[in-house]
Design an enzyme around this catalytic site. Structure first.
Site, mmCIF file in Angstrom:
data_model
loop_
_atom_site.group_PDB
_atom_site.id
_atom_site.type_symbol
_atom_site.label_atom_id
_atom_site.label_comp_id
_atom_site.label_asym_id
_atom_site.label_seq_id
_atom_site.Cartn_x
_atom_site.Cartn_y
_atom_site.Cartn_z
ATOM 1 N N TYR A 15 59.773 29.594 51.429
ATOM 2 C CA TYR A 15 58.908 28.529 51.976
ATOM 3 C C TYR A 15 59.243 27.194 51.321
ATOM 4 O O TYR A 15 59.373 26.171 51.998
ATOM 5 C CB TYR A 15 57.445 28.901 51.739
ATOM 6 N N SER A 56 55.302 20.352 53.950
ATOM 7 C CA SER A 56 54.281 20.931 53.076
ATOM 8 C C SER A 56 54.343 20.247 51.723
ATOM 9 O O SER A 56 55.397 19.714 51.323
ATOM 10 C CB SER A 56 54.525 22.437 52.887
#
Length: 258
Positions: free
Chosen positions: A162, A145
């Site tokens: 995350y 990401s």
């Protein structure tokens, strides 16, 4: 040159294939000639996609799999080998994001994110790489990401677990790339920016202030569109990238540079 992206005769495993970016990638693989094994927890969604792909003339199987569970992964990879006899491409796309800082999130939330986003890639690679090594060929693409290298300040969008998990994906990618290149296996990662998906539709896309700020700041002036990740996925999954390994390609409309 036109054959560089040709995947005819290849077999691709896609995790998190039941929707969003994973389903789009599965269709792209099939369009380039690959047969596909669709892995996710929601088998009904996988079966719908498998029928869609098979209608185009490619083979597709739906395999229920929880990437965070070792036995589930072992059985899933075994089923793929039993059906196709090989694995040429592994797209580790399964992932989850939860909002919360280290102060506010529970240990259970932290563990869930790390289990799916990091342990899931570890387990898939653990059981797929031996089959690739046997044939001295393999293409592993890990979906990381942009949040491996940038973070959100706003309290409503803080996602510390995350951030940590996607940075770990980058580190794992580098380690495996260094180890397995001599076995004919390339390992690369992709850092998508903001794309609408099942995961983001109910979170980031619901925050008007965030979306307005994102569109203002992004050099592209918008989030990524459906299909705009596929070119990079196909590049790293094909012989076009035969001498490329350990790379992390951001597909973010330039957002990381501003």
């Amino acid at each position: 040159m036109s054959n560089l992206f040709d995947l005819t005769g290849k077999v691709a495993i896609i995790t998190g294939a039941s929707s969003g970016l994973g389903a789009d990638a599965a269709r792209a693989y099939a369009e380039q000639g690959a047969d596909v094994a669709l892995l996710a927890r929601r088998k009904d969604k996988l079966e719908e996609l498998a029928k869609e792909i098979e209608a185009t003339g490619r083979r597709a199987i739906a395999v229920q799999c929880d990437v965070a569970d070792e036995e589930s992964v072992k059985l899933a990879v075994k089923e793929v080998i039993n059906n196709f006899g090989r694995v040429d491409i592994l797209l580790n796309n399964a992932g989850v994001a939860t909002v919360g800082s280290v102060e506010t999130m529970t240990v259970e939330t932290w563990d869930k994110v790390m289990d799916i986003n990091v342990k899931g890639i570890f387990l898939m690679c653990k059981y797929v790489i031996p089959h690739m090594t046997e044939r001295n060929y393999g293409k592993i693409v890990n979906i990381a990401s942009i949040n491996a290298v940038v973070a959100n300040k706003g309290l409503a969008l803080v996602r510390h677990s995350y951030n940590a998990s996607k940075a770990a994906v980058r580190g794992l990618t580098m380690g495996m790339a260094a180890t397995y290149m001599e076995n004919g296996i390339t390992v690369n990662s992709i850092g998508p920016g903001l794309f609408e998906s099942e995961m983001t539709a109910g979170t980031l896309f619901k925050h008007d202030a965030f979306m307005n700020a994102y569109n203002t700041m992004s050099p592209a002036g918008r989030p990524g569109k459906k299909g705009e990740l596929n070119g990079t996925i196909l590049y790293l999954s094909s012989d076009a990238s035969s001498y490329v390994t350990s790379q992390h390609i951001l597909v973010d409309g330039g957002m990381a540079i501003v």
